[in-house]
Enzyme design. Structure first.
Site, mmCIF file in Angstrom:
data_model
loop_
_atom_site.group_PDB
_atom_site.id
_atom_site.type_symbol
_atom_site.label_atom_id
_atom_site.label_comp_id
_atom_site.label_asym_id
_atom_site.label_seq_id
_atom_site.Cartn_x
_atom_site.Cartn_y
_atom_site.Cartn_z
ATOM 1 N N ARG A 20 -0.939 -2.645 -10.843
ATOM 2 C CA ARG A 20 -1.086 -3.637 -9.774
ATOM 3 C C ARG A 20 0.307 -4.236 -9.615
ATOM 4 O O ARG A 20 0.877 -4.727 -10.567
ATOM 5 C CB ARG A 20 -2.128 -4.687 -10.157
ATOM 6 C CG ARG A 20 -3.504 -4.069 -10.305
ATOM 7 C CD ARG A 20 -4.627 -5.070 -10.142
ATOM 8 N NE ARG A 20 -5.866 -4.412 -9.763
ATOM 9 C CZ ARG A 20 -6.772 -3.956 -10.625
ATOM 10 N NH1 ARG A 20 -6.595 -4.116 -11.916
ATOM 11 N NH2 ARG A 20 -7.862 -3.355 -10.197
ATOM 12 N N ARG A 80 -17.032 -5.277 -9.399
ATOM 13 C CA ARG A 80 -16.420 -6.385 -8.651
ATOM 14 C C ARG A 80 -17.486 -7.053 -7.767
ATOM 15 O O ARG A 80 -18.509 -7.442 -8.278
ATOM 16 C CB ARG A 80 -15.218 -5.895 -7.834
ATOM 17 C CG ARG A 80 -14.082 -5.409 -8.742
ATOM 18 C CD ARG A 80 -12.735 -5.779 -8.199
ATOM 19 N NE ARG A 80 -12.191 -4.708 -7.383
ATOM 20 C CZ ARG A 80 -10.922 -4.622 -7.015
ATOM 21 N NH1 ARG A 80 -10.056 -5.543 -7.375
ATOM 22 N NH2 ARG A 80 -10.498 -3.628 -6.288
ATOM 23 N N ASP A 112 -15.963 1.245 -8.479
ATOM 24 C CA ASP A 112 -16.815 0.184 -7.933
ATOM 25 C C ASP A 112 -17.645 0.582 -6.713
ATOM 26 O O ASP A 112 -18.600 -0.101 -6.373
ATOM 27 C CB ASP A 112 -15.955 -1.038 -7.581
ATOM 28 C CG ASP A 112 -15.211 -1.585 -8.786
ATOM 29 O OD1 ASP A 112 -15.765 -1.507 -9.898
ATOM 30 O OD2 ASP A 112 -14.083 -2.081 -8.626
ATOM 31 N N GLY A 171 -7.188 -0.187 -9.966
ATOM 32 C CA GLY A 171 -7.936 0.170 -11.184
ATOM 33 C C GLY A 171 -8.069 1.679 -11.295
ATOM 34 O O GLY A 171 -8.245 2.361 -10.294
ATOM 35 N N ASP A 216 -9.486 -0.501 -1.802
ATOM 36 C CA ASP A 216 -9.139 -1.200 -0.562
ATOM 37 C C ASP A 216 -7.770 -1.873 -0.623
ATOM 38 O O ASP A 216 -7.032 -1.883 0.352
ATOM 39 C CB ASP A 216 -10.195 -2.273 -0.259
ATOM 40 C CG ASP A 216 -11.179 -1.784 0.795
ATOM 41 O OD1 ASP A 216 -10.851 -0.823 1.513
ATOM 42 O OD2 ASP A 216 -12.268 -2.385 0.896
ATOM 43 N N THR A 267 -12.083 4.592 -7.014
ATOM 44 C CA THR A 267 -12.454 3.369 -7.741
ATOM 45 C C THR A 267 -13.884 3.540 -8.233
ATOM 46 O O THR A 267 -14.710 4.122 -7.524
ATOM 47 C CB THR A 267 -12.368 2.095 -6.856
ATOM 48 O OG1 THR A 267 -13.101 1.039 -7.488
ATOM 49 C CG2 THR A 267 -12.937 2.293 -5.473
ATOM 50 N N ASP A 315 -16.883 0.206 -3.692
ATOM 51 C CA ASP A 315 -16.866 -1.003 -2.845
ATOM 52 C C ASP A 315 -16.012 -0.816 -1.585
ATOM 53 O O ASP A 315 -15.516 -1.784 -1.024
ATOM 54 C CB ASP A 315 -16.339 -2.201 -3.659
ATOM 55 C CG ASP A 315 -14.934 -1.985 -4.203
ATOM 56 O OD1 ASP A 315 -14.419 -0.856 -4.134
ATOM 57 O OD2 ASP A 315 -14.349 -2.956 -4.719
HETATM 58 P P1 ADP Z 1 -7.586 -1.506 -5.528
HETATM 59 O O1 ADP Z 1 -6.705 -0.562 -4.780
HETATM 60 O O2 ADP Z 1 -8.356 -0.832 -6.620
HETATM 61 O O3 ADP Z 1 -8.432 -2.328 -4.578
HETATM 62 P P2 ADP Z 1 -5.822 -3.808 -5.937
HETATM 63 O O4 ADP Z 1 -6.563 -4.681 -4.980
HETATM 64 O O5 ADP Z 1 -5.381 -4.375 -7.215
HETATM 65 O O6 ADP Z 1 -6.642 -2.497 -6.341
HETATM 66 O O7 ADP Z 1 -4.549 -3.229 -5.148
HETATM 67 C C1 ADP Z 1 -3.628 -2.363 -5.765
HETATM 68 C C2 ADP Z 1 -2.245 -2.664 -5.324
HETATM 69 O O8 ADP Z 1 -2.113 -2.456 -3.914
HETATM 70 C C3 ADP Z 1 -1.778 -4.116 -5.515
HETATM 71 O O9 ADP Z 1 -1.341 -4.389 -6.805
HETATM 72 C C4 ADP Z 1 -0.630 -4.202 -4.533
HETATM 73 O O10 ADP Z 1 0.534 -3.623 -5.055
HETATM 74 C C5 ADP Z 1 -1.135 -3.339 -3.374
HETATM 75 N N1 ADP Z 1 -1.738 -4.215 -2.353
HETATM 76 C C6 ADP Z 1 -2.945 -4.812 -2.365
HETATM 77 N N2 ADP Z 1 -3.151 -5.568 -1.269
HETATM 78 C C7 ADP Z 1 -2.014 -5.475 -0.539
HETATM 79 C C8 ADP Z 1 -1.590 -6.026 0.708
HETATM 80 N N3 ADP Z 1 -2.362 -6.857 1.422
HETATM 81 N N4 ADP Z 1 -0.352 -5.693 1.150
HETATM 82 C C9 ADP Z 1 0.440 -4.868 0.441
HETATM 83 N N5 ADP Z 1 0.092 -4.307 -0.733
HETATM 84 C C10 ADP Z 1 -1.117 -4.599 -1.232
#
Ligand code: ADP
Length: 319
Positions: A72, A171, A127, A11, A103, A125, A129
Protein backbone atom coordinates in the site's frame (compact mmCIF):
# COMPACT_ATOMS: atom_id res chain seq x y z
CA UNK A 1 4.71 -3.61 -30.52
CA UNK A 2 3.70 -2.37 -27.07
CA UNK A 3 5.66 -3.22 -23.96
CA UNK A 4 3.69 -4.43 -20.93
CA UNK A 5 4.30 -3.95 -17.19
CA UNK A 6 2.47 -5.99 -14.58
CA UNK A 7 2.12 -5.39 -10.84
CA UNK A 8 0.06 -6.60 -7.89
CA UNK A 9 -1.26 -4.00 -5.44
CA UNK A 10 -3.26 -3.73 -2.20
CA UNK A 11 -4.07 -6.84 -0.18
CA UNK A 12 -2.64 -10.06 -1.61
CA UNK A 13 -4.94 -12.83 -2.75
CA UNK A 14 -4.45 -16.49 -3.72
CA UNK A 15 -4.51 -16.71 -7.51
CA UNK A 16 -2.55 -13.52 -8.12
CA UNK A 17 0.38 -15.69 -9.18
CA UNK A 18 -1.77 -17.55 -11.68
CA UNK A 19 -2.79 -14.17 -13.14
CA UNK A 20 0.84 -12.97 -13.36
CA UNK A 21 1.77 -16.24 -15.06
CA UNK A 22 -1.03 -15.85 -17.59
CA UNK A 23 -0.05 -12.24 -18.39
CA UNK A 24 3.62 -13.17 -18.81
CA UNK A 25 3.09 -16.33 -20.85
CA UNK A 26 0.45 -14.79 -23.14
CA UNK A 27 2.72 -11.80 -23.74
CA UNK A 28 5.72 -13.95 -24.59
CA UNK A 29 3.59 -16.17 -26.84
CA UNK A 30 2.71 -13.00 -28.76
CA UNK A 31 6.29 -11.69 -28.82
CA UNK A 32 5.40 -8.84 -26.48
CA UNK A 33 8.05 -7.77 -23.96
CA UNK A 34 6.77 -7.93 -20.39
CA UNK A 35 8.20 -6.48 -17.17
CA UNK A 36 7.33 -7.42 -13.60
CA UNK A 37 7.08 -4.49 -11.19
CA UNK A 38 7.73 -5.51 -7.59
CA UNK A 39 5.86 -4.22 -4.50
CA UNK A 40 2.98 -2.55 -6.32
CA UNK A 41 3.06 1.20 -6.86
CA UNK A 42 5.97 1.57 -4.37
CA UNK A 43 8.20 -0.59 -6.54
CA UNK A 44 7.13 1.35 -9.61
CA UNK A 45 8.30 4.58 -8.01
CA UNK A 46 11.52 2.89 -6.78
CA UNK A 47 12.22 1.31 -10.21
CA UNK A 48 12.05 -2.19 -8.73
CA UNK A 49 11.40 -3.64 -12.17
CA UNK A 50 12.62 -6.81 -13.90
CA UNK A 51 12.12 -8.35 -17.31
CA UNK A 52 9.96 -11.47 -17.14
CA UNK A 53 10.63 -14.68 -19.02
CA UNK A 54 8.74 -17.93 -19.45
CA UNK A 55 10.82 -19.29 -16.56
CA UNK A 56 10.17 -16.36 -14.18
CA UNK A 57 6.65 -17.69 -13.75
CA UNK A 58 7.44 -21.40 -13.67
CA UNK A 59 6.00 -23.40 -10.79
CA UNK A 60 3.88 -20.57 -9.35
CA UNK A 61 0.33 -21.38 -10.48
CA UNK A 62 -0.27 -23.33 -7.26
CA UNK A 63 1.34 -20.82 -4.90
CA UNK A 64 -0.57 -18.37 -2.69
CA UNK A 65 0.58 -14.77 -2.23
CA UNK A 66 2.25 -12.95 -5.10
CA UNK A 67 5.79 -13.47 -6.42
CA UNK A 68 5.84 -9.77 -7.34
CA UNK A 69 4.97 -8.81 -3.74
CA UNK A 70 2.47 -6.09 -3.03
CA UNK A 71 2.15 -2.89 -1.02
CA UNK A 72 0.00 0.00 0.00
CA UNK A 73 1.80 3.12 -1.21
CA UNK A 74 0.86 6.46 0.34
CA UNK A 75 3.15 8.47 -1.96
CA UNK A 76 1.22 7.20 -4.96
CA UNK A 77 -1.89 8.91 -3.59
CA UNK A 78 -0.18 12.23 -4.39
CA UNK A 79 0.18 13.85 -7.82
CA UNK A 80 3.97 13.97 -7.33
CA UNK A 81 4.10 10.22 -6.66
CA UNK A 82 2.05 9.37 -9.73
CA UNK A 83 4.12 11.67 -11.95
CA UNK A 84 7.23 9.88 -10.75
CA UNK A 85 5.54 6.57 -11.61
CA UNK A 86 4.80 7.82 -15.12
CA UNK A 87 8.41 8.94 -15.57
CA UNK A 88 9.66 5.48 -14.57
CA UNK A 89 7.25 3.74 -16.96
CA UNK A 90 8.46 6.03 -19.77
CA UNK A 91 12.09 5.33 -18.88
CA UNK A 92 11.47 1.58 -19.18
CA UNK A 93 9.45 2.05 -22.36
CA UNK A 94 6.39 0.47 -20.75
CA UNK A 95 3.26 1.49 -22.68
CA UNK A 96 0.59 -0.52 -20.88
CA UNK A 97 0.40 -1.27 -17.17
CA UNK A 98 -1.64 -4.27 -16.00
CA UNK A 99 -2.70 -3.78 -12.38
CA UNK A 100 -3.90 -6.79 -10.38
CA UNK A 101 -5.68 -5.58 -7.25
CA UNK A 102 -8.82 -4.14 -5.75
CA UNK A 103 -10.80 -0.93 -6.17
CA UNK A 104 -8.06 1.17 -4.55
CA UNK A 105 -5.52 -0.14 -7.04
CA UNK A 106 -8.00 0.55 -9.86
CA UNK A 107 -8.24 4.17 -8.66
CA UNK A 108 -4.46 4.48 -8.87
CA UNK A 109 -4.57 2.99 -12.39
CA UNK A 110 -7.30 5.44 -13.46
CA UNK A 111 -5.12 8.33 -12.31
CA UNK A 112 -2.23 6.92 -14.38
CA UNK A 113 -4.47 6.72 -17.44
CA UNK A 114 -5.23 10.42 -16.97
CA UNK A 115 -1.48 11.03 -17.19
CA UNK A 116 -1.27 9.22 -20.53
CA UNK A 117 -0.36 5.65 -19.51
CA UNK A 118 -2.60 2.90 -20.85
CA UNK A 119 -3.88 0.64 -18.07
CA UNK A 120 -5.84 -2.56 -17.62
CA UNK A 121 -7.22 -3.77 -14.28
CA UNK A 122 -7.60 -7.38 -13.16
CA UNK A 123 -9.70 -7.92 -10.01
CA UNK A 124 -7.54 -9.54 -7.32
CA UNK A 125 -8.83 -9.51 -3.75
CA UNK A 126 -10.31 -12.13 -1.43
CA UNK A 127 -13.08 -9.70 -0.42
CA UNK A 128 -15.17 -9.90 -3.62
CA UNK A 129 -15.99 -6.24 -3.04
CA UNK A 130 -15.55 -4.92 -6.58
CA UNK A 131 -18.80 -3.67 -8.13
CA UNK A 132 -17.80 -4.31 -11.74
CA UNK A 133 -17.27 -8.07 -11.46
CA UNK A 134 -19.27 -10.95 -10.00
CA UNK A 135 -16.11 -12.66 -8.75
CA UNK A 136 -12.60 -11.56 -7.87
CA UNK A 137 -9.46 -13.70 -7.92
CA UNK A 138 -8.89 -15.12 -4.42
CA UNK A 139 -12.50 -15.07 -3.24
CA UNK A 140 -13.20 -18.73 -3.93
CA UNK A 141 -10.04 -19.77 -2.07
CA UNK A 142 -10.91 -17.56 0.91
CA UNK A 143 -14.40 -19.09 1.06
CA UNK A 144 -12.88 -22.58 0.96
CA UNK A 145 -10.46 -21.72 3.77
CA UNK A 146 -13.21 -20.18 5.89
CA UNK A 147 -15.45 -23.15 5.21
CA UNK A 148 -12.77 -25.62 6.23
CA UNK A 149 -12.30 -23.72 9.51
CA UNK A 150 -16.05 -23.52 10.11
CA UNK A 151 -16.35 -27.29 9.62
CA UNK A 152 -13.64 -27.86 12.22
CA UNK A 153 -15.24 -25.45 14.65
CA UNK A 154 -18.56 -27.20 14.07
CA UNK A 155 -17.06 -30.52 15.32
CA UNK A 156 -15.90 -29.10 18.63
CA UNK A 157 -18.99 -26.92 18.92
CA UNK A 158 -21.18 -29.96 18.60
CA UNK A 159 -19.18 -32.02 21.14
CA UNK A 160 -19.60 -29.30 23.74
CA UNK A 161 -23.09 -28.12 22.75
CA UNK A 162 -21.78 -24.62 22.25
CA UNK A 163 -22.56 -21.62 20.17
CA UNK A 164 -19.64 -20.43 18.04
CA UNK A 165 -19.34 -16.97 16.62
CA UNK A 166 -16.89 -16.92 13.70
CA UNK A 167 -15.59 -13.69 12.22
CA UNK A 168 -14.47 -13.76 8.59
CA UNK A 169 -12.83 -11.14 6.38
CA UNK A 170 -14.38 -9.08 3.59
CA UNK A 171 -13.91 -5.43 4.57
CA UNK A 172 -17.32 -3.83 3.91
CA UNK A 173 -18.55 -6.72 1.81
CA UNK A 174 -20.44 -9.69 3.29
CA UNK A 175 -19.71 -12.17 0.48
CA UNK A 176 -17.14 -14.35 2.28
CA UNK A 177 -19.54 -14.60 5.25
CA UNK A 178 -22.52 -15.30 3.00
CA UNK A 179 -20.85 -18.00 0.90
CA UNK A 180 -19.02 -19.68 3.79
CA UNK A 181 -22.22 -19.40 5.83
CA UNK A 182 -24.49 -21.05 3.30
CA UNK A 183 -21.93 -23.75 2.48
CA UNK A 184 -21.16 -24.34 6.16
CA UNK A 185 -24.81 -24.51 7.24
CA UNK A 186 -24.50 -21.57 9.63
CA UNK A 187 -27.50 -20.76 11.80
CA UNK A 188 -27.08 -17.05 11.29
CA UNK A 189 -25.06 -14.89 8.90
CA UNK A 190 -24.35 -11.31 9.92
CA UNK A 191 -23.31 -9.10 7.00
CA UNK A 192 -22.94 -5.34 6.65
CA UNK A 193 -25.46 -5.12 3.82
CA UNK A 194 -28.39 -6.40 5.93
CA UNK A 195 -29.52 -4.91 9.23
CA UNK A 196 -29.59 -7.42 12.08
CA UNK A 197 -30.58 -7.33 15.71
CA UNK A 198 -29.01 -9.43 18.40
CA UNK A 199 -32.42 -10.46 19.79
CA UNK A 200 -33.36 -12.30 16.62
CA UNK A 201 -29.93 -14.00 16.55
CA UNK A 202 -30.47 -15.23 20.13
CA UNK A 203 -34.07 -16.28 19.47
CA UNK A 204 -32.96 -18.42 16.57
CA UNK A 205 -30.22 -20.04 18.64
CA UNK A 206 -32.67 -20.85 21.45
CA UNK A 207 -35.29 -22.16 19.02
CA UNK A 208 -32.67 -24.49 17.57
CA UNK A 209 -31.59 -25.65 21.00
CA UNK A 210 -35.20 -26.41 21.99
CA UNK A 211 -35.65 -28.71 19.08
CA UNK A 212 -32.42 -30.53 19.88
CA UNK A 213 -29.69 -28.78 17.88
CA UNK A 214 -26.32 -29.64 19.35
CA UNK A 215 -24.60 -26.48 18.28
CA UNK A 216 -25.04 -23.18 16.50
CA UNK A 217 -22.66 -21.36 14.22
CA UNK A 218 -22.98 -17.63 13.61
CA UNK A 219 -20.78 -16.16 10.89
CA UNK A 220 -19.97 -12.47 11.20
CA UNK A 221 -18.46 -10.45 8.35
CA UNK A 222 -15.71 -8.15 9.60
CA UNK A 223 -17.60 -5.09 8.36
CA UNK A 224 -20.78 -6.03 10.26
CA UNK A 225 -19.69 -6.12 13.87
CA UNK A 226 -17.13 -7.21 16.40
CA UNK A 227 -17.13 -10.95 17.08
CA UNK A 228 -16.10 -10.41 20.72
CA UNK A 229 -19.06 -8.12 21.45
CA UNK A 230 -21.46 -10.45 19.67
CA UNK A 231 -20.05 -13.45 21.55
CA UNK A 232 -20.59 -11.74 24.91
CA UNK A 233 -24.08 -10.56 24.02
CA UNK A 234 -25.15 -14.02 22.81
CA UNK A 235 -23.73 -15.73 25.88
CA UNK A 236 -25.53 -13.28 28.19
CA UNK A 237 -28.87 -13.41 26.45
CA UNK A 238 -29.05 -17.15 25.70
CA UNK A 239 -27.14 -18.49 28.71
CA UNK A 240 -25.62 -21.03 26.33
CA UNK A 241 -21.83 -21.44 26.39
CA UNK A 242 -20.57 -19.28 23.53
CA UNK A 243 -17.11 -19.00 22.02
CA UNK A 244 -15.74 -16.57 19.48
CA UNK A 245 -13.09 -17.10 16.80
CA UNK A 246 -11.62 -14.62 14.38
CA UNK A 247 -10.24 -16.52 11.40
CA UNK A 248 -7.99 -13.60 10.43
CA UNK A 249 -5.12 -13.85 7.98
CA UNK A 250 -5.36 -17.56 7.25
CA UNK A 251 -8.06 -16.49 4.80
CA UNK A 252 -5.53 -14.54 2.75
CA UNK A 253 -3.12 -17.44 2.28
CA UNK A 254 -3.01 -20.92 0.82
CA UNK A 255 -2.88 -22.55 -2.55
CA UNK A 256 -5.56 -21.15 -4.86
CA UNK A 257 -8.55 -23.36 -5.67
CA UNK A 258 -9.16 -24.65 -9.19
CA UNK A 259 -11.85 -22.03 -9.92
CA UNK A 260 -9.52 -19.21 -8.78
CA UNK A 261 -6.69 -20.51 -10.96
CA UNK A 262 -9.00 -20.69 -13.96
CA UNK A 263 -10.44 -17.21 -13.32
CA UNK A 264 -6.92 -15.79 -12.97
CA UNK A 265 -5.60 -17.60 -16.06
CA UNK A 266 -8.48 -16.44 -18.23
CA UNK A 267 -8.35 -12.86 -16.97
CA UNK A 268 -4.56 -12.62 -17.40
CA UNK A 269 -4.85 -14.03 -20.92
CA UNK A 270 -7.68 -11.63 -21.74
CA UNK A 271 -5.76 -8.59 -20.50
CA UNK A 272 -2.99 -9.27 -23.03
CA UNK A 273 -5.56 -9.88 -25.77
CA UNK A 274 -6.95 -6.42 -24.91
CA UNK A 275 -3.48 -4.92 -25.34
CA UNK A 276 -3.23 -6.57 -28.78
CA UNK A 277 -6.64 -5.16 -29.74
CA UNK A 278 -5.89 -1.65 -28.41
CA UNK A 279 -8.70 -2.04 -25.89
CA UNK A 280 -7.08 -0.44 -22.84
CA UNK A 281 -8.07 1.82 -19.91
CA UNK A 282 -10.53 -0.89 -18.95
CA UNK A 283 -10.91 -3.64 -16.37
CA UNK A 284 -11.48 -7.35 -16.95
CA UNK A 285 -14.65 -8.65 -15.34
CA UNK A 286 -16.79 -11.75 -15.18
CA UNK A 287 -20.53 -11.01 -15.22
CA UNK A 288 -23.25 -13.62 -15.68
CA UNK A 289 -20.54 -16.14 -16.59
CA UNK A 290 -19.22 -13.96 -19.43
CA UNK A 291 -15.73 -12.48 -19.49
CA UNK A 292 -16.08 -8.83 -20.46
CA UNK A 293 -14.19 -5.52 -20.33
CA UNK A 294 -15.58 -2.33 -18.78
CA UNK A 295 -14.00 1.13 -19.08
CA UNK A 296 -12.10 1.68 -15.83
CA UNK A 297 -13.89 4.94 -15.13
CA UNK A 298 -17.31 3.26 -15.38
CA UNK A 299 -16.11 0.23 -13.39
CA UNK A 300 -15.21 2.43 -10.44
CA UNK A 301 -18.73 3.91 -10.42
CA UNK A 302 -20.36 0.49 -10.12
CA UNK A 303 -21.63 -0.42 -6.67
CA UNK A 304 -21.14 -3.90 -5.27
CA UNK A 305 -24.50 -5.53 -4.55
CA UNK A 306 -25.05 -8.42 -2.21
CA UNK A 307 -26.98 -11.42 -3.51
CA UNK A 308 -30.11 -11.10 -1.34
CA UNK A 309 -31.64 -14.22 -2.84
CA UNK A 310 -28.71 -16.23 -1.50
CA UNK A 311 -29.05 -14.53 1.89
CA UNK A 312 -32.75 -15.44 2.03
CA UNK A 313 -32.04 -19.03 1.02
CA UNK A 314 -29.44 -19.26 3.82
CA UNK A 315 -32.09 -18.05 6.28
CA UNK A 316 -34.65 -20.57 5.11
CA UNK A 317 -32.23 -23.48 5.20
CA UNK A 318 -31.16 -22.70 8.75
CA UNK A 319 -34.62 -22.51 10.38
P1 ADP B 1 -7.05 -2.55 -2.93
O1 ADP B 1 -6.49 -2.34 -4.29
O2 ADP B 1 -6.98 -3.97 -2.49
O3 ADP B 1 -8.43 -1.92 -2.81
P2 ADP B 1 -5.92 -0.30 -1.43
O4 ADP B 1 -7.22 0.42 -1.31
O5 ADP B 1 -5.03 -0.36 -0.27
O6 ADP B 1 -6.09 -1.82 -1.89
O7 ADP B 1 -5.13 0.38 -2.66
C1 ADP B 1 -3.85 -0.06 -3.05
C2 ADP B 1 -3.01 1.09 -3.45
O8 ADP B 1 -3.57 1.76 -4.58
C3 ADP B 1 -2.86 2.21 -2.41
O9 ADP B 1 -1.90 1.94 -1.43
C4 ADP B 1 -2.43 3.38 -3.27
O10 ADP B 1 -1.06 3.31 -3.58
C5 ADP B 1 -3.24 3.15 -4.55
N1 ADP B 1 -4.46 3.97 -4.49
C6 ADP B 1 -5.59 3.75 -3.80
N2 ADP B 1 -6.50 4.73 -3.97
C7 ADP B 1 -5.91 5.63 -4.79
C8 ADP B 1 -6.32 6.88 -5.34
N3 ADP B 1 -7.52 7.43 -5.07
N4 ADP B 1 -5.44 7.53 -6.15
C9 ADP B 1 -4.23 7.00 -6.42
N5 ADP B 1 -3.79 5.83 -5.94
C10 ADP B 1 -4.61 5.14 -5.13
Amino acid sequence: MKRIGVLTSGGDAPGMNAAIRAVVRTSIYNDIEVFGIKHGYSGLIDKDILPMTVYSVADIIQRGGTILNTSRCKFFMTEAGRKQGVAVLKEFGIDVLIVIGGDGSYKGALELSRLGIEVIGIPGTIDNDIGSTDYTIGFDTAVSTALDAVSKIRDTSSSHNRVNIVEVMGRNCGDIALYAGIAGGAEYIIIPEVQYDIDSVCEKILRGKERGKLHSIVIVAEGAGDFKEITEAVQQQTRVATRGTNLGYIQRGGSPTGPDRILASRMGYMAVECVKNNNTNCVISIRNNQYITIPIEDALEMKKEINLELYNIANILSI
